[in-house]
Design an enzyme around this catalytic site. Structure first.
Site, PDB file in Angstrom:
ATOM      1  N   VAL A   1       0.876  -1.171   0.000  1.00  0.00           N
ATOM      2  CA  VAL A   1       0.000   0.000   0.000  1.00  0.00           C
ATOM      3  C   VAL A   1       0.914   1.222   0.000  1.00  0.00           C
ATOM      4  CG1 VAL A   1      -1.783   1.281   1.251  1.00  0.00           C
ATOM      5  CG2 VAL A   1      -1.777  -1.230   1.310  1.00  0.00           C
TER       6      VAL A   1
ATOM      7  N   GLY B   1      -7.132   1.392   6.502  1.00  0.00           N
ATOM      8  CA  GLY B   1      -7.794   0.095   6.458  1.00  0.00           C
ATOM      9  C   GLY B   1      -7.640  -0.646   5.150  1.00  0.00           C
TER      10      GLY B   1
ATOM     11  N   GLY C   1      -4.872  -1.995   3.650  1.00  0.00           N
ATOM     12  CA  GLY C   1      -4.079  -3.221   3.783  1.00  0.00           C
ATOM     13  C   GLY C   1      -4.857  -4.312   4.492  1.00  0.00           C
TER      14      GLY C   1
ATOM     15  N   ASN D   1      10.878  -6.094   9.825  1.00  0.00           N
ATOM     16  CA  ASN D   1       9.679  -5.284   9.645  1.00  0.00           C
ATOM     17  C   ASN D   1       8.727  -5.480  10.835  1.00  0.00           C
ATOM     18  OD1 ASN D   1       7.538  -3.787   8.727  1.00  0.00           O
ATOM     19  ND2 ASN D   1       7.561  -4.644   6.667  1.00  0.00           N
TER      20      ASN D   1
ATOM     21  N   ASN E   1       6.737  -3.476  12.430  1.00  0.00           N
ATOM     22  CA  ASN E   1       5.385  -2.935  12.296  1.00  0.00           C
ATOM     23  C   ASN E   1       4.469  -3.940  11.609  1.00  0.00           C
ATOM     24  OD1 ASN E   1       6.043  -0.533  13.532  1.00  0.00           O
ATOM     25  ND2 ASN E   1       6.434   0.545  11.613  1.00  0.00           N
TER      26      ASN E   1
ATOM     27  N   TYR F   1       0.252  -8.149  11.587  1.00  0.00           N
ATOM     28  CA  TYR F   1      -0.211  -9.488  11.224  1.00  0.00           C
ATOM     29  C   TYR F   1      -0.622 -10.286  12.464  1.00  0.00           C
ATOM     30  CZ  TYR F   1       1.985  -8.479   6.692  1.00  0.00           C
ATOM     31  OH  TYR F   1       2.340  -7.928   5.492  1.00  0.00           O
TER      32      TYR F   1
END
Length: 165
Positions: A94, A102, A104, A131, A133, A138
């Site tokens: 994104v 919202g 992603g 990564n 973040n 997730y």
């Protein structure tokens, strides 16, 4: 049409005319991942794999104001243990200006729903270990980061040499 409070976006299956935009986003993703030197994708090389006579990948795009600002590229894999196919997300990106609205999350949810609709046993993807973040995002969504698994890869000249053995 989704409205996140920061503006509406639309998710849809990629169409042939989206390929140049998808390749542009792939280049942005590679830059973010510090892997630009590895990108060989062009609209001409990607197109047959998405829309040729024997496509091997699918893509979904996110649009804001008619402009493609996000993509997810995925394909079918298979679990021998489950004896069922799965959906593997190769890449999701994104553009920074459209993060936090919202988009992603909606792409991931749409792909999860697609996996269920198709009767697949898994929805999987990889994340770079630095990564943090993305890893937190997730995990909040319910994904399990498989710390005990590593990806093995042979590519480029090494793959050519391996094939000649």
């Amino acid at each position: 049409m989704h409205d996140s409070g920061k503006g509406p976006f639309q998710l849809r299956a990629a169409r042939p005319h989206d390929v140049p935009a998808i390749v542009g986003l792939i280049r942005e993703l590679a830059e973010f991942e510090r892997l630009s030197h590895l990108v060989q994708a062009t609209p001409e090389t990607l197109y047959p794999h998405l829309f040729g006579t024997q496509p091997v990948v699918e893509a979904m795009v996110g649009e804001v104001g008619g402009e493609v600002v996000a993509f997810a590229l995925y394909f079918t894999n298979f679990s021998t243990f489950l004896a069922r196919p799965g959906l593997y997300l190769e890449d999701l990106y994104v553009q920074p200006a459209h993060r936090g609205n919202g988009l992603g999350r909606a792409l991931l949810e749409q792909l999860g729903a697609l996996a269920v609709e198709r009767g697949y046993g898994r929805f999987e993807w990889s994340v770079l270990d630095w990564n943090e973040n993305a890893i937190r995002f997730y995990e909040k969504m319910g994904a399990v980061v498989m710390h005990d698994w590593r990806i093995c890869r042979i590519s480029g000249d090494a793959l050519q040499a391996y094939a000649r053995r």
